[in-house]
Scaffold this motif. Structure first.
Motif, PDB file in Angstrom:
ATOM      1  N   LEU A   1       6.208  56.360 -49.529  1.00  0.00           N
ATOM      2  CA  LEU A   1       5.999  56.274 -50.984  1.00  0.00           C
ATOM      3  C   LEU A   1       4.610  56.702 -51.404  1.00  0.00           C
ATOM      4  O   LEU A   1       4.205  56.470 -52.520  1.00  0.00           O
ATOM      5  N   LYS A   2       3.880  57.312 -50.515  1.00  0.00           N
ATOM      6  CA  LYS A   2       2.509  57.711 -50.825  1.00  0.00           C
ATOM      7  C   LYS A   2       2.432  58.613 -52.058  1.00  0.00           C
ATOM      8  O   LYS A   2       1.521  58.502 -52.856  1.00  0.00           O
ATOM      9  N   TYR A   3       3.427  59.487 -52.254  1.00  0.00           N
ATOM     10  CA  TYR A   3       3.382  60.444 -53.365  1.00  0.00           C
ATOM     11  C   TYR A   3       3.302  59.766 -54.726  1.00  0.00           C
ATOM     12  O   TYR A   3       2.776  60.319 -55.666  1.00  0.00           O
ATOM     13  N   ALA A   4       3.861  58.563 -54.845  1.00  0.00           N
ATOM     14  CA  ALA A   4       3.930  57.911 -56.155  1.00  0.00           C
ATOM     15  C   ALA A   4       2.910  56.779 -56.291  1.00  0.00           C
ATOM     16  O   ALA A   4       2.997  55.968 -57.193  1.00  0.00           O
ATOM     17  N   GLU A   5       1.948  56.752 -55.394  1.00  0.00           N
ATOM     18  CA  GLU A   5       0.978  55.653 -55.402  1.00  0.00           C
ATOM     19  C   GLU A   5      -0.127  55.916 -56.429  1.00  0.00           C
ATOM     20  O   GLU A   5      -0.644  57.018 -56.528  1.00  0.00           O
ATOM     21  N   ILE A   6      -0.451  54.889 -57.187  1.00  0.00           N
ATOM     22  CA  ILE A   6      -1.570  54.970 -58.127  1.00  0.00           C
ATOM     23  C   ILE A   6      -2.620  53.963 -57.664  1.00  0.00           C
ATOM     24  O   ILE A   6      -2.326  52.781 -57.478  1.00  0.00           O
ATOM     25  N   GLU A   7      -3.831  54.460 -57.460  1.00  0.00           N
ATOM     26  CA  GLU A   7      -4.929  53.603 -57.004  1.00  0.00           C
ATOM     27  C   GLU A   7      -5.299  52.572 -58.070  1.00  0.00           C
ATOM     28  O   GLU A   7      -5.188  52.850 -59.263  1.00  0.00           O
ATOM     29  N   PRO A   8      -5.783  51.398 -57.645  1.00  0.00           N
ATOM     30  CA  PRO A   8      -6.264  50.422 -58.632  1.00  0.00           C
ATOM     31  C   PRO A   8      -7.487  50.974 -59.373  1.00  0.00           C
ATOM     32  O   PRO A   8      -8.219  51.796 -58.821  1.00  0.00           O
ATOM     33  N   VAL A   9      -7.670  50.537 -60.620  1.00  0.00           N
ATOM     34  CA  VAL A   9      -8.862  50.962 -61.344  1.00  0.00           C
ATOM     35  C   VAL A   9      -9.946  49.900 -61.166  1.00  0.00           C
ATOM     36  O   VAL A   9      -9.644  48.710 -61.043  1.00  0.00           O
ATOM     37  N   PRO A  10     -11.213  50.317 -61.146  1.00  0.00           N
ATOM     38  CA  PRO A  10     -12.290  49.340 -61.031  1.00  0.00           C
ATOM     39  C   PRO A  10     -12.464  48.552 -62.328  1.00  0.00           C
ATOM     40  O   PRO A  10     -12.144  49.042 -63.414  1.00  0.00           O
ATOM     41  N   CYS A  11     -12.965  47.345 -62.193  1.00  0.00           N
ATOM     42  CA  CYS A  11     -13.283  46.513 -63.344  1.00  0.00           C
ATOM     43  C   CYS A  11     -14.775  46.220 -63.300  1.00  0.00           C
ATOM     44  O   CYS A  11     -15.265  45.579 -62.369  1.00  0.00           O
ATOM     45  N   ILE A  12     -15.495  46.746 -64.273  1.00  0.00           N
ATOM     46  CA  ILE A  12     -16.947  46.566 -64.351  1.00  0.00           C
ATOM     47  C   ILE A  12     -17.211  45.398 -65.289  1.00  0.00           C
ATOM     48  O   ILE A  12     -16.846  45.440 -66.458  1.00  0.00           O
ATOM     49  N   SER A  13     -17.803  44.361 -64.739  1.00  0.00           N
ATOM     50  CA  SER A  13     -17.961  43.136 -65.516  1.00  0.00           C
ATOM     51  C   SER A  13     -19.380  42.603 -65.393  1.00  0.00           C
ATOM     52  O   SER A  13     -20.069  42.873 -64.417  1.00  0.00           O
ATOM     53  N   THR A  14     -19.799  41.846 -66.394  1.00  0.00           N
ATOM     54  CA  THR A  14     -21.086  41.164 -66.314  1.00  0.00           C
ATOM     55  C   THR A  14     -20.834  39.735 -65.833  1.00  0.00           C
ATOM     56  O   THR A  14     -19.726  39.210 -66.006  1.00  0.00           O
ATOM     57  N   PRO A  15     -21.844  39.095 -65.240  1.00  0.00           N
ATOM     58  CA  PRO A  15     -21.653  37.699 -64.831  1.00  0.00           C
ATOM     59  C   PRO A  15     -21.215  36.806 -66.003  1.00  0.00           C
ATOM     60  O   PRO A  15     -20.358  35.939 -65.842  1.00  0.00           O
TER      61      PRO A  15
END
Length: 143
Positions: A1-15
């Motif tokens: 299923l590699k062809y349909a894989e979507i990577e997670p998106v980063p979450c940029i957060s402050t403390p």
């Protein structure tokens, strides 16, 4: 299923945002964060049905791609949750139409304000910034 894989998106957060997330995040904001910060399979893109329902996909063109999430705290102590998209084919003015902006508040609501922010014009990056604490007033938007 590699062809349909979507990577997670980063979450940029402050403390500070991390501290208030649990108390302030609406159920929908929490679900978006949970969904897009993990691997997905078989979708066109993260939140692909969302951008389609909001009319942000130009027929025959590529879907806007969710690049990252950003979390911050407003001066009023509310959570600001921004979904940052790379939108190669959907023009900024389409994202920013007032009628559409108001629709974001109901679509991602209840109890959120929504504004559209130009993140990087050169790279065609645009953000939908949701703020907890209720819809934004017309006066706020005019500033």
């Amino acid at each position: 299923l590699k062809y349909a894989e979507i990577e997670p998106v980063p979450c940029i957060s402050t403390p500070a945002a991390e501290r208030i997330f649990e108390d302030k995040a609406t159920e929908i904001i929490a679900k978006i964060k949970q969904d897009v910060t993990r691997h997905r399979y078989g979708d066109e893109a993260h939140l692909d049905t969302t951008v389609k329902k909001l009319g942000l996909v130009v027929p025959g063109k590529a879907y806007p791609q969710l690049i990252e999430l950003r979390e911050d705290v407003t001066e009023e102590g509310e959570l600001a949750f921004t979904m940052v998209w790379q939108s190669l084919d959907t023009p900024y003015k389409m994202w920013a139409e007032d009628k559409r902006r108001k629709r974001y508040e109901t679509f991602f609501g209840p109890d959120v304000g929504a504004e559209v922010v130009k993140v990087n014009a050169e790279q065609r990056m645009v953000g939908i910034r949701l703020t907890t604490g209720g819809p934004l007033s017309d006066e706020y938007i005019a500033e």
